[in-house]
Write a protein that holds these residues in place. Structure first.
Motif, PDB file in Angstrom:
ATOM      1  N   GLU A 105      99.493  67.443   4.557  1.00 50.43           N
ATOM      2  CA  GLU A 105     100.397  67.239   3.420  1.00 50.43           C
ATOM      3  C   GLU A 105     101.184  65.936   3.532  1.00 50.43           C
ATOM      4  OE1 GLU A 105     100.103  71.650   4.425  1.00 50.43           O
ATOM      5  OE2 GLU A 105     100.516  69.800   5.488  1.00 50.43           O
ATOM      6  N   LEU A 106     101.312  65.437   4.763  1.00 49.42           N
ATOM      7  CA  LEU A 106     102.120  64.234   4.990  1.00 49.42           C
ATOM      8  C   LEU A 106     101.275  62.970   5.101  1.00 49.42           C
ATOM      9  CD1 LEU A 106     104.563  65.613   7.726  1.00 49.42           C
ATOM     10  CD2 LEU A 106     104.861  65.620   5.248  1.00 49.42           C
ATOM     11  N   SER A 107      99.960  63.097   4.995  1.00 47.68           N
ATOM     12  CA  SER A 107      99.076  61.977   5.323  1.00 47.68           C
ATOM     13  C   SER A 107      99.316  60.731   4.480  1.00 47.68           C
ATOM     14  CB  SER A 107      97.612  62.419   5.195  1.00 47.68           C
ATOM     15  OG  SER A 107      97.335  62.841   3.865  1.00 47.68           O
ATOM     16  N   ASN A 108      99.741  60.910   3.242  1.00 50.07           N
ATOM     17  CA  ASN A 108      99.965  59.749   2.370  1.00 50.07           C
ATOM     18  C   ASN A 108     101.386  59.207   2.433  1.00 50.07           C
ATOM     19  OD1 ASN A 108      97.329  59.718   1.311  1.00 50.07           O
ATOM     20  ND2 ASN A 108      97.855  61.351  -0.146  1.00 50.07           N
ATOM     21  N   TYR A 109     102.266  59.892   3.167  1.00 40.12           N
ATOM     22  CA  TYR A 109     103.676  59.523   3.169  1.00 40.12           C
ATOM     23  C   TYR A 109     104.214  59.119   4.539  1.00 40.12           C
ATOM     24  CZ  TYR A 109     103.105  62.347  -1.064  1.00 40.12           C
ATOM     25  OH  TYR A 109     102.651  62.871  -2.240  1.00 40.12           O
ATOM     26  N   LEU A 110     103.764  59.807   5.592  1.00 41.67           N
ATOM     27  CA  LEU A 110     104.375  59.634   6.905  1.00 41.67           C
ATOM     28  C   LEU A 110     104.024  58.276   7.509  1.00 41.67           C
ATOM     29  CD1 LEU A 110     106.204  61.451   8.670  1.00 41.67           C
ATOM     30  CD2 LEU A 110     104.190  61.955  10.061  1.00 41.67           C
ATOM     31  N   ASN A 135      97.975  56.513   8.326  1.00 40.49           N
ATOM     32  CA  ASN A 135      98.879  55.542   7.698  1.00 40.49           C
ATOM     33  C   ASN A 135     100.130  55.275   8.525  1.00 40.49           C
ATOM     34  OD1 ASN A 135      97.448  54.946   5.208  1.00 40.49           O
ATOM     35  ND2 ASN A 135      97.867  57.071   4.623  1.00 40.49           N
ATOM     36  N   LEU A 136     100.174  55.812   9.727  1.00 39.55           N
ATOM     37  CA  LEU A 136     101.346  55.608  10.577  1.00 39.55           C
ATOM     38  C   LEU A 136     101.548  54.131  10.912  1.00 39.55           C
ATOM     39  CD1 LEU A 136     101.132  58.519  13.172  1.00 39.55           C
ATOM     40  CD2 LEU A 136     102.791  58.275  11.334  1.00 39.55           C
ATOM     41  N   HIS A 137     102.813  53.720  10.917  1.00 41.25           N
ATOM     42  CA  HIS A 137     103.199  52.398  11.403  1.00 41.25           C
ATOM     43  C   HIS A 137     103.784  52.499  12.811  1.00 41.25           C
ATOM     44  CE1 HIS A 137     103.608  50.412   7.171  1.00 41.25           C
ATOM     45  NE2 HIS A 137     102.511  51.130   7.303  1.00 41.25           N
ATOM     46  N   SER A 138     104.336  53.676  13.143  1.00 39.36           N
ATOM     47  CA  SER A 138     104.964  53.870  14.447  1.00 39.36           C
ATOM     48  C   SER A 138     104.634  55.268  14.967  1.00 39.36           C
ATOM     49  CB  SER A 138     106.477  53.693  14.337  1.00 39.36           C
ATOM     50  OG  SER A 138     107.115  53.921  15.574  1.00 39.36           O
ATOM     51  N   LEU A 139     104.165  55.342  16.219  1.00 37.26           N
ATOM     52  CA  LEU A 139     103.791  56.616  16.834  1.00 37.26           C
ATOM     53  C   LEU A 139     104.354  56.684  18.246  1.00 37.26           C
ATOM     54  CD1 LEU A 139     102.150  59.262  16.943  1.00 37.26           C
ATOM     55  CD2 LEU A 139     100.173  57.905  17.650  1.00 37.26           C
ATOM     56  N   LYS A 140     105.113  57.756  18.526  1.00 39.57           N
ATOM     57  CA  LYS A 140     105.684  57.959  19.852  1.00 39.57           C
ATOM     58  C   LYS A 140     105.292  59.344  20.355  1.00 39.57           C
ATOM     59  CE  LYS A 140     110.028  57.611  22.446  1.00 39.57           C
ATOM     60  NZ  LYS A 140     111.488  57.286  22.340  1.00 39.57           N
ATOM     61  N   THR A 153      90.256  55.719  20.760  1.00 39.32           N
ATOM     62  CA  THR A 153      91.269  56.739  20.474  1.00 39.32           C
ATOM     63  C   THR A 153      92.033  56.429  19.200  1.00 39.32           C
ATOM     64  OG1 THR A 153      91.557  57.350  22.796  1.00 39.32           O
ATOM     65  CG2 THR A 153      93.385  57.820  21.317  1.00 39.32           C
ATOM     66  N   PHE A 154      92.320  55.156  18.968  1.00 38.33           N
ATOM     67  CA  PHE A 154      93.146  54.775  17.825  1.00 38.33           C
ATOM     68  C   PHE A 154      92.342  54.026  16.762  1.00 38.33           C
ATOM     69  CE2 PHE A 154      95.789  54.899  21.660  1.00 38.33           C
ATOM     70  CZ  PHE A 154      96.710  55.861  21.287  1.00 38.33           C
ATOM     71  N   ILE A 155      91.073  54.346  16.653  1.00 40.88           N
ATOM     72  CA  ILE A 155      90.167  53.599  15.799  1.00 40.88           C
ATOM     73  C   ILE A 155      90.579  53.630  14.328  1.00 40.88           C
ATOM     74  CG2 ILE A 155      88.561  55.512  15.384  1.00 40.88           C
ATOM     75  CD1 ILE A 155      87.586  51.855  16.090  1.00 40.88           C
ATOM     76  N   LYS A 156      91.272  54.674  13.895  1.00 38.19           N
ATOM     77  CA  LYS A 156      91.678  54.805  12.497  1.00 38.19           C
ATOM     78  C   LYS A 156      93.072  54.247  12.217  1.00 38.19           C
ATOM     79  CE  LYS A 156      88.859  58.911  11.521  1.00 38.19           C
ATOM     80  NZ  LYS A 156      88.079  58.338  10.411  1.00 38.19           N
ATOM     81  N   PHE A 157      93.785  53.832  13.271  1.00 37.30           N
ATOM     82  CA  PHE A 157      95.190  53.448  13.109  1.00 37.30           C
ATOM     83  C   PHE A 157      95.343  51.945  12.873  1.00 37.30           C
ATOM     84  CE2 PHE A 157      95.405  57.533  15.143  1.00 37.30           C
ATOM     85  CZ  PHE A 157      96.561  58.117  14.661  1.00 37.30           C
ATOM     86  N   ARG A 158      94.792  51.453  11.811  1.00 30.63           N
ATOM     87  CA  ARG A 158      94.798  50.012  11.565  1.00 30.63           C
ATOM     88  C   ARG A 158      96.146  49.486  11.083  1.00 30.63           C
ATOM     89  NH1 ARG A 158      89.770  48.125  12.214  1.00 30.63           N
ATOM     90  NH2 ARG A 158      88.068  49.648  12.172  1.00 30.63           N
ATOM     91  N   LYS A 159      97.040  50.384  10.681  1.00 26.80           N
ATOM     92  CA  LYS A 159      98.366  49.975  10.228  1.00 26.80           C
ATOM     93  C   LYS A 159      99.421  50.072  11.331  1.00 26.80           C
ATOM     94  CE  LYS A 159      97.589  51.382   5.429  1.00 26.80           C
ATOM     95  NZ  LYS A 159      98.094  52.235   4.310  1.00 26.80           N
ATOM     96  N   LEU A 160      99.023  50.584  12.489  1.00 29.51           N
ATOM     97  CA  LEU A 160      99.998  50.861  13.543  1.00 29.51           C
ATOM     98  C   LEU A 160     100.596  49.575  14.099  1.00 29.51           C
ATOM     99  CD1 LEU A 160     100.991  53.532  14.823  1.00 29.51           C
ATOM    100  CD2 LEU A 160      99.465  53.056  16.737  1.00 29.51           C
ATOM    101  N   GLU A 161     101.936  49.527  14.146  1.00 31.29           N
ATOM    102  CA  GLU A 161     102.660  48.375  14.671  1.00 31.29           C
ATOM    103  C   GLU A 161     103.410  48.700  15.954  1.00 31.29           C
ATOM    104  OE1 GLU A 161     105.198  46.972  11.585  1.00 31.29           O
ATOM    105  OE2 GLU A 161     103.546  46.476  10.224  1.00 31.29           O
ATOM    106  N   GLN A 162     103.751  49.979  16.149  1.00 32.24           N
ATOM    107  CA  GLN A 162     104.478  50.402  17.351  1.00 32.24           C
ATOM    108  C   GLN A 162     103.817  51.655  17.928  1.00 32.24           C
ATOM    109  OE1 GLN A 162     108.741  50.754  16.902  1.00 32.24           O
ATOM    110  NE2 GLN A 162     108.832  49.092  15.419  1.00 32.24           N
ATOM    111  N   LEU A 163     103.534  51.594  19.232  1.00 33.93           N
ATOM    112  CA  LEU A 163     102.912  52.728  19.915  1.00 33.93           C
ATOM    113  C   LEU A 163     103.613  52.983  21.238  1.00 33.93           C
ATOM    114  CD1 LEU A 163     100.659  54.845  20.335  1.00 33.93           C
ATOM    115  CD2 LEU A 163      99.251  53.009  21.299  1.00 33.93           C
ATOM    116  N   SER A 164     104.048  54.231  21.435  1.00 34.50           N
ATOM    117  CA  SER A 164     104.650  54.654  22.703  1.00 34.50           C
ATOM    118  C   SER A 164     103.932  55.913  23.189  1.00 34.50           C
ATOM    119  CB  SER A 164     106.138  54.958  22.537  1.00 34.50           C
ATOM    120  OG  SER A 164     106.856  53.831  22.099  1.00 34.50           O
TER     121      SER A 164
END
Length: 306
Positions: A105-110, A135-140, A153-164
């Motif tokens: 439900e959050l895939s288009n917003y989070l 669509n995540l920009h930041s993942l912790k 592992t992160f092949i789909k995370f092309r928008k990610l700018e911050q990873l922890s």
């Protein structure tokens, strides 16, 4: 009227509200608007054992949902049904299970997720995150029992700018783990078991990295690596002994406290003309070589305790 009587019954009999199954977010949480005009739902520190019910929510788009420091251990399918939110904080829980259909439900917003696990139960990044939140920009991620970051592992995370990925028992990183993270600018892998064999995998696909936190790992050697935009590097508490002389010309802040660096290893400072902050507390320094700071014209903070 019946709902009010039910709530009064819970209080009179000293039964916590969540045991009475009154799980609607409007009853449990607080919603508001901050001074910067961001709106939020705050459900932190409520002793919750499950995600509140958001099905009665209006069409409001929220900037943040705070669920930190509860007792939530499972996230089921449709847990966030009806909710539209930009940031989700689940730190301070001990998540043991996440349905593969969670977060859809959050895939288009989070855009930002912080989540803490029980490492006795979770040995990999759940598919609900890897597949549903692209669509995540930041993942912790906190307290996984990950051991190794695997290829793609992160092949789909092309928008990610911050990873922890913190305190997650990581010992190694496969060579193509970060292959799609070309936009990553911030990487935090503190409190793991990484060592010198991880350097190549760490930097291979991160050309735009600006901030790198690697404190409390097992690095002994900092070699010359090509991260031309790197500005902040934290390698504190590693047992670091040797640093290549020609490292990171772009560095502005360098944290090396609680290592094994001796005075003869300080020649790396000759290449750091942009350095503004340097912490060398509690190393094996007995003297400072002559003119060691001669090109560090921008240095405004220096700490040499111990």
């Amino acid at each position: 009227m019946l709902l009010l009587m039910y709530i009064l019954f819970c209080f009179i009999t000293f039964i916590p509200i969540f045991y009475c199954h009154i799980n609607d977010f409007q009853t449990i949480c607080q919603a508001g608007i901050r001074q910067d005009n961001t709106n939020y739902i705050h459900c932190g520190r409520k002793q919750l054992i499950e995600i509140p019910n958001f099905t009665r929510i209006t069409n409001t788009f929220y900037d943040e949902l705070v669920l930190n420091d509860n007792q939530i251990i499972e996230i089921h399918k449709n847990a966030f049904q009806g909710l539209r939110v930009k940031r989700l904080n689940l730190s301070g829980n001990k998540i043991r299970f996440i349905s593969s259909q969670a977060f859809i439900e959050l895939s288009n917003y989070l855009e930002e997720l912080i989540i803490e696990f029980d490492s006795n139960y979770i040995n990999d990044i759940p598919n609900a995150i890897k597949m549903n939140l692209i669509n995540l920009h930041s993942l912790k991620l906190i307290n996984l029992n990950l051991i190794e970051i695997k290829n793609h592992t992160f092949i789909k995370f092309r928008k990610l700018e911050q990873l922890s990925i913190i305190k997650s028992h990581i010992k190694s990183i496969e060579s193509d783990s970060f292959i799609s993270l070309i936009n990553l600018r911030y990487l935090n892998l503190e409190q793991n078991f990484l060592n010198d064999s991880s350097w190549n995998s760490l930097i291979k696909y991160l050309p735009n990295l600006e901030i790198l936190y690697l404190s409390q790992n097992n690095f002994n050697y900092l070699k010359k690596i090509h991260l031309k935009y790197l500005k902040i590097l934290d390698l504190s508490s590693n047992g670091l002994q040797y640093i290549d002389r020609n490292i990171f010309h772009s560095l502005e802040k360098l944290y090396l406290q609680n290592n094994e660096i001796n005075s003869l290893q300080l020649t790396f400072l000759y290449s750091l003309k942009n350095l503004k902050e340097l912490n060398l507390d509690f190393n094996r320094l007995t003297f400072l070589p002559e003119k060691i700071f001669q090109i560090n014209f921008n240095l405004i903070y220096l700490s040499l305790q111990g």
